[in-house]
Enzyme design. Structure first.
Site, PDB file in Angstrom:
ATOM      1  N   HIS A  82       0.835  -1.192   0.000  1.00  0.00           N
ATOM      2  CA  HIS A  82       0.000   0.000   0.000  1.00  0.00           C
ATOM      3  C   HIS A  82       0.867   1.237   0.000  1.00  0.00           C
ATOM      4  O   HIS A  82       1.846   1.328   0.721  1.00  0.00           O
ATOM      5  CB  HIS A  82      -0.909   0.028   1.232  1.00  0.00           C
ATOM      6  CG  HIS A  82      -1.845   1.184   1.219  1.00  0.00           C
ATOM      7  ND1 HIS A  82      -3.050   1.158   0.559  1.00  0.00           N
ATOM      8  CD2 HIS A  82      -1.730   2.431   1.735  1.00  0.00           C
ATOM      9  CE1 HIS A  82      -3.641   2.328   0.681  1.00  0.00           C
ATOM     10  NE2 HIS A  82      -2.863   3.116   1.393  1.00  0.00           N
ATOM     11  N   ASP A 161     -14.483   4.108   7.824  1.00  0.00           N
ATOM     12  CA  ASP A 161     -13.494   4.903   7.094  1.00  0.00           C
ATOM     13  C   ASP A 161     -14.143   5.683   5.963  1.00  0.00           C
ATOM     14  O   ASP A 161     -13.789   6.832   5.722  1.00  0.00           O
ATOM     15  CB  ASP A 161     -12.379   4.010   6.542  1.00  0.00           C
ATOM     16  CG  ASP A 161     -11.344   4.849   5.791  1.00  0.00           C
ATOM     17  OD1 ASP A 161     -10.713   5.704   6.438  1.00  0.00           O
ATOM     18  OD2 ASP A 161     -11.202   4.678   4.574  1.00  0.00           O
ATOM     19  N   ARG A 168     -13.385  14.049   6.967  1.00  0.00           N
ATOM     20  CA  ARG A 168     -12.036  14.625   7.129  1.00  0.00           C
ATOM     21  C   ARG A 168     -11.672  15.485   5.925  1.00  0.00           C
ATOM     22  O   ARG A 168     -11.046  16.534   6.063  1.00  0.00           O
ATOM     23  CB  ARG A 168     -11.006  13.499   7.300  1.00  0.00           C
ATOM     24  CG  ARG A 168     -11.067  12.831   8.680  1.00  0.00           C
ATOM     25  CD  ARG A 168     -10.274  11.529   8.663  1.00  0.00           C
ATOM     26  NE  ARG A 168      -8.881  11.737   8.326  1.00  0.00           N
ATOM     27  CZ  ARG A 168      -8.116  10.813   7.723  1.00  0.00           C
ATOM     28  NH1 ARG A 168      -8.601   9.636   7.400  1.00  0.00           N
ATOM     29  NH2 ARG A 168      -6.860  11.085   7.459  1.00  0.00           N
ATOM     30  N   SER A 183      -6.949   4.918   9.185  1.00  0.00           N
ATOM     31  CA  SER A 183      -7.685   4.784   7.930  1.00  0.00           C
ATOM     32  C   SER A 183      -7.049   3.710   7.041  1.00  0.00           C
ATOM     33  O   SER A 183      -7.726   2.802   6.536  1.00  0.00           O
ATOM     34  CB  SER A 183      -7.694   6.149   7.229  1.00  0.00           C
ATOM     35  OG  SER A 183      -8.093   6.035   5.893  1.00  0.00           O
ATOM     36  N   LYS A 187      -8.250  -0.669   6.624  1.00  0.00           N
ATOM     37  CA  LYS A 187      -8.599  -1.280   5.328  1.00  0.00           C
ATOM     38  C   LYS A 187      -7.685  -2.454   5.015  1.00  0.00           C
ATOM     39  O   LYS A 187      -8.125  -3.469   4.471  1.00  0.00           O
ATOM     40  CB  LYS A 187      -8.538  -0.219   4.222  1.00  0.00           C
ATOM     41  CG  LYS A 187      -9.712   0.765   4.306  1.00  0.00           C
ATOM     42  CD  LYS A 187      -9.606   1.895   3.297  1.00  0.00           C
ATOM     43  CE  LYS A 187      -8.634   2.950   3.760  1.00  0.00           C
ATOM     44  NZ  LYS A 187      -8.670   4.198   2.998  1.00  0.00           N
TER      45      LYS A 187
HETATM   46  N1  URA Z   1      -5.100   7.206   2.369  1.00  0.00           N
HETATM   47  C1  URA Z   1      -6.078   6.654   3.097  1.00  0.00           C
HETATM   48  O1  URA Z   1      -6.592   5.595   2.750  1.00  0.00           O
HETATM   49  N2  URA Z   1      -6.478   7.263   4.234  1.00  0.00           N
HETATM   50  C2  URA Z   1      -5.930   8.417   4.654  1.00  0.00           C
HETATM   51  O2  URA Z   1      -6.335   8.909   5.692  1.00  0.00           O
HETATM   52  C3  URA Z   1      -4.914   9.000   3.889  1.00  0.00           C
HETATM   53  C4  URA Z   1      -4.517   8.359   2.743  1.00  0.00           C
END
Ligand code: URA
Ligand code: CA
Length: 434
Positions: A82, A161, A168, A183, A187
């Site tokens: 990621h 999220d 946000r 966040s 995931k």
């Molecule tokens: N990418 C994400 O998935 N969440 C964030 O808060 C920032 C970048």
């Protein structure tokens, strides 16, 4: 429990308990806590921060807000990667086939781009016919058979999220270490991988502008991964200029394919190899960086990595011959050279602005509802530290819709600083956090 007490507690600089964090997440997802109170709490968190325990509690409460993916149908260690988001950051399209060609199991659920950063799903969808929506059985079957599959999120994964990220975004509370860590890791944990390699970007095109903050974010995410029982490593990498040369969806696919065909030595390839090396090591398929690099380079040279991508494209309904002829990818109608108006060293780039220039051409979305043009974007011809003369081509813009062209070019020009002394060469990889 009352949300006002929780906001006051955080506002006073105190630590929230696991129960209070769960109360907030559950209440917000259920709709019992309204946006305005959630916004107030987010802003107090932005100012006062969260410690590692609070951050982990937040992450696990977010995971528990929805479904988790069961990947037990896939044999072997499932590895995911990621990136925190960047410009010309196409490492997934290079690393996933490389790792698959070396025996790895890459079951990846990717995201879309928003704002100045690209997203792997949008890039993949520029391949004619390819679908990123695949049933879980097909997804697992593909990973078992060819070692990789990249799809969009399925099911009701981390609804907390989705809702919080949108809030946000509009309350300017995205760039907080604990909120980003929660966040991303919620995931990743919900997506079911056993091992996670994180690419934490730092610099002018990243959420975290300083190396210190980026290392802090990397440490926070690695700690959460460990606590959740996932082997996790984070690389802190440079985002002070586009990682590759292509910024735009089909253009980035083209660059990834060309790298898999042995071309384009440079930072994108180096970063993708470094991430792949960790993916192999966490999968138990290599016992050192040297060992991993031998395997990866052999998968590149033999064409096995390109072949893994070809098989994935075909299996997901796309035209695999794009791997042999990149001109089969969508092409823009007009190419425009943007040239240097002064001479000297390329000393600085505002990488967020470069991403925005490509977005204005139609390569990205300003709002979720915007439609992407897969063909458009820009191809960088110069990097930081290059010497240029007046009239040298800095980038080639690939254009269809010309509505925002003027703004795109002027913002791009303002983002590239030419002149001053020769800049110090920045590292590509600043730190590995294990
Ligand atoms: N990418 C994400 O998935 N969440 C964030 O808060 C920032 C970048
Ligand atoms: Ca991304």
């Amino acid at each position: 429990m009352h949300i006002t007490d929780i906001i006051l507690k955080k506002r006073s600089g105190e630590k929230l308990s696991k129960e209070e964090i769960e109360y907030f997440i559950n209440g917000y997802v259920d709709g019992n806590i309204p946006d305005y109170q959630a916004s107030a709490l987010l802003m107090t968190i932005w100012f006062n921060g969260m410690d590692p325990q609070e951050t982990t509690d937040l992450t696990l409460a977010m995971v528990a807000s929805g479904d988790t993916v069961d990947l037990t149908g896939i044999k072997g260690i499932k590895v995911d990667k990621h990136s925190t988001g960047g410009v010309a950051d196409t490492t997934t399209l290079v690393a996933a086939p490389l790792v698959a060609a070396c025996g790895g199991r890459v079951a990846k659920m990717s995201g879309r781009g928003l704002g100045h950063t690209g997203g792997t799903l949008d890039k993949l969808e520029s391949i004619p016919g390819l679908s990123i929506e695949q049933p879980m059985e097909v997804f697992q079957d593909l990973v078992n058979k060819i070692g990789l599959s990249v799809i969009g999120q399925t099911g009701n994964l981390v609804p907390a999220d989705k809702k919080l990220y949108a809030l946000r975004d509009v309350t300017v509370t995205v760039d907080n270490m604990s909120l980003i860590a929660g966040s991303i890791m919620s995931k990743k944990i919900a997506s079911g991988a056993d091992a996670i390699v994180l690419d934490v970007k730092t610099g002018s095109g990243a959420f975290m502008k300083t190396v210190e903050d980026s290392v802090g974010l990397a440490r926070a995410m690695v700690d959460i991964g460990k606590l959740a029982g996932r082997a996790t490593v984070a690389l802190v990498t440079d985002m002070n200029q586009p990682l590759g040369n292509a910024v735009g969806n089909a253009l980035e696919v083209q660059e990834a394919i060309e790298i898999l065909r042995g071309g384009h030595p440079g930072d994108l390839k180096t970063a993708a190899l470094a991430l792949s090396s960790w993916m192999l090591r966490l999968s138990g398929l290599a016992d050192s960086d040297e060992d991993a690099m031998l395997k990866l380079n052999s998968a590149l040279e033999s064409g096995a990595a390109l072949n893994a991508l070809r098989k994935m494209i075909e299996a997901q309904g796309g035209d695999p011959t794009v791997c042999d002829d990149v001109k089969k990818l969508p092409q823009a109608g007009r190419l425009i050279e943007v040239k240097a108006e002064s001479g000297g060293w390329v000393s600085e780039m505002d990488n967020t602005e470069i991403g925005i220039s490509a977005m204005l051409l139609g390569a990205g979305r300003q709002t979720k509802a915007d439609v992407i043009d897969p063909a458009v974007g820009l191809w960088m011809k110069k990097r930081l530290g290059d010497k240029v003369a007046v009239g040298d081509v800095i980038a080639v813009f690939h254009v269809n819709d010309e509505r925002n062209l003027e703004e795109s070019i002027s913002r791009f020009k303002a983002a590239i600083k030419i002149g001053g002394g020769r800049p110090e060469k920045l590292p590509l990889i600043y730190r590995v956090v294990e």
